[in-house]
Write a protein that holds these residues in place. Structure first.
Motif, PDB file in Angstrom:
ATOM      1  N   ILE B  13       9.705   1.495  -8.445  1.00  0.00           N
ATOM      2  CA  ILE B  13       9.099   2.238  -7.425  1.00  0.00           C
ATOM      3  C   ILE B  13       9.592   3.712  -7.202  1.00  0.00           C
ATOM      4  CG2 ILE B  13       8.658   2.422  -4.854  1.00  0.00           C
ATOM      5  CD1 ILE B  13       8.220  -0.548  -4.740  1.00  0.00           C
ATOM      6  N   PRO B  19       3.440   1.701  -8.117  1.00  0.00           N
ATOM      7  CA  PRO B  19       3.061   2.396  -6.972  1.00  0.00           C
ATOM      8  C   PRO B  19       3.390   1.241  -5.826  1.00  0.00           C
ATOM      9  CG  PRO B  19       0.932   1.662  -7.996  1.00  0.00           C
ATOM     10  CD  PRO B  19       2.152   1.380  -9.103  1.00  0.00           C
ATOM     11  N   ALA B  20       3.972   1.815  -4.693  1.00  0.00           N
ATOM     12  CA  ALA B  20       4.303   0.875  -3.646  1.00  0.00           C
ATOM     13  C   ALA B  20       3.147   0.575  -2.672  1.00  0.00           C
ATOM     14  CB  ALA B  20       5.488   1.819  -2.519  1.00  0.00           C
ATOM     15  N   ASP B  21       2.510  -0.698  -2.969  1.00  0.00           N
ATOM     16  CA  ASP B  21       1.325  -0.897  -2.257  1.00  0.00           C
ATOM     17  C   ASP B  21       1.672  -1.082  -0.639  1.00  0.00           C
ATOM     18  OD1 ASP B  21       1.872  -3.695  -1.959  1.00  0.00           O
ATOM     19  OD2 ASP B  21       0.771  -4.079  -3.669  1.00  0.00           O
ATOM     20  N   ARG B  22       0.596  -1.540  -0.200  1.00  0.00           N
ATOM     21  CA  ARG B  22       0.588  -1.605   1.409  1.00  0.00           C
ATOM     22  C   ARG B  22       1.478  -2.723   1.766  1.00  0.00           C
ATOM     23  NH1 ARG B  22      -2.365  -4.088   4.998  1.00  0.00           N
ATOM     24  NH2 ARG B  22      -3.879  -4.841   3.462  1.00  0.00           N
ATOM     25  N   ARG B  23       1.215  -3.955   1.059  1.00  0.00           N
ATOM     26  CA  ARG B  23       2.260  -4.948   1.324  1.00  0.00           C
ATOM     27  C   ARG B  23       3.737  -4.810   1.301  1.00  0.00           C
ATOM     28  NH1 ARG B  23       0.986 -10.110  -1.553  1.00  0.00           N
ATOM     29  NH2 ARG B  23       0.979  -8.304  -3.125  1.00  0.00           N
ATOM     30  N   ILE B  24       4.185  -4.009   0.195  1.00  0.00           N
ATOM     31  CA  ILE B  24       5.394  -3.782  -0.376  1.00  0.00           C
ATOM     32  C   ILE B  24       6.137  -2.818   0.942  1.00  0.00           C
ATOM     33  CG2 ILE B  24       7.134  -2.507  -1.646  1.00  0.00           C
ATOM     34  CD1 ILE B  24       5.016  -3.408  -3.989  1.00  0.00           C
ATOM     35  N   HIS B  26       4.836  -2.355   3.984  1.00  0.00           N
ATOM     36  CA  HIS B  26       5.133  -3.202   5.047  1.00  0.00           C
ATOM     37  C   HIS B  26       6.443  -3.845   5.155  1.00  0.00           C
ATOM     38  CE1 HIS B  26       3.564  -5.185   8.670  1.00  0.00           C
ATOM     39  NE2 HIS B  26       3.788  -6.260   8.135  1.00  0.00           N
TER      40      HIS B  26
END
Lengths: 196, 120
Positions: B13, B19-24, B26
């Motif tokens: 990352i 890519p840092a997705d929403r769960r990461i 969060h």
């Protein structure tokens, strides 16, 4: 392209068509960077010298095949990496300089702590930590994070799969991070117990 | 997500290859340990990248050794091509000589058979 770049390109063209003195000039221009990479990969001067000499001989023999897809430096780095890999394998080097559980020794304990984060000191600490990584881990982090070679090229030159190169890179970074900037709960030695 | 899952992705990352997705995002927002680890990876990669501009002092005499090695290799190559050239010339000479001998032999045979036909 800068003057140096244009000059280098011209020398590469001349050397590719058999001009030995042009190749000699290329050596003069590039040998400090080739030596730097070799020293980082091998960890000692004697081995680095051998690797650089071997690399230039291979480059000399292969310059006609250099198509210019990458820069001459990148092409040379790949050759140096390949020679270093061969040398390490051939000598079956059993290195014992792995990072120990106590972390990287502070070579300048008298320096004001506030200055420790400053560039040169930080760079020295990182270089020392790199030098103490196991060969197979050091090679991937040097080639990827310092010399910016793609995973595919690193795998090819070290004779391993791309997946293995990525795993080694991950472990190398983790090991470096744990020893240079330990967090509470890090368990030094955990990574080294899992060989790739 | 668990810390272990996120921790494995943090270097990539930082590097920008994952890519840092929403769960990461969060998880990291709520986890002090992962925040610290992320910051330390940023620091590490920045420090390692600094080495890109550093060129170490080559060992004394290295340039001379490299050039001498290349000179020797060049001379060996020149000698090899010279020997190869001579070998080719020698073999070509042999081939020409053999061809000439064959042609002469054929002529002799032809003349002999012609004389025998005339005599007969």
């Amino acid at each position: 392209m800068g003057r140096d770049g244009a000059e280098r390109l011209e020398l590469v063209r001349a050397a590719s068509s058999g001009d030995r003195s042009a190749f000699g000039e290329l050596v003069e221009l590039t040998y400090p960077e080739a030596y730097t990479l070799a020293l980082r990969l091998m960890g000692n001067e004697d081995d680095a010298r051998d690797v650089v000499q071997d690399a230039y001989l291979r480059a000399y023999k292969g310059i006609r095949r250099f198509r210019g897809d990458s820069s001459f430096s990148t092409w040379l780095y790949r050759i140096v990496a390949n020679c270093a890999s061969t040398q390490l394998t051939r000598r079956g080097k059993a290195r014992h300089e792995e990072l120990d559980d106590a972390g990287v020794a502070d070579e300048r304990p008298d320096v004001d702590p506030e200055l420790r984060a400053e560039g040169a000191f930080e760079r020295d600490r990182v270089a020392a930590a790199l030098g103490r990584l196991p060969d197979r881990l050091r090679a991937v982090i040097v080639l990827r994070d310092i010399y910016d070679l793609p995973h595919e090229d690193i795998a090819a030159e070290l004779g391993i799969s791309e997946a293995a190169a990525k795993v080694r890179l991950h472990r190398a970074r983790r090991k470096m991070r744990e020893h240079l900037y330990p967090l509470r709960g890090d368990q030094p030695g955990e990574e080294s117990a899992r060989a790739v | 997500m668990q810390c272990d899952q996120v921790a494995d992705l943090l270097p990539q990352i930082v590097e920008g290859t994952v890519p840092a997705d929403r769960r990461i995002v969060h998880h990291v927002d709520a986890c002090l340990r992962c925040q610290a680890e992320l910051a330390q990876y940023r620091r590490l990669l920045r420090a390692v990248h600094q080495l890109r501009t550093q060129v170490l002092e080559p060992a004394p005499g290295l340039l001379t050794e490299i050039l001498a090695g290349l000179e020797e290799a060049g001379e060996r190559g020149a000698l090899r091509s010279l020997l190869t050239g001579r070998r080719v010339a020698y073999l070509s000479g042999l081939a020409v000589a053999a061809g000439a001998a064959g042609a002469a032999g054929a002529l002799v045979l032809a003349n002999r058979s012609r004389r025998m036909r005339l005599a007969g």
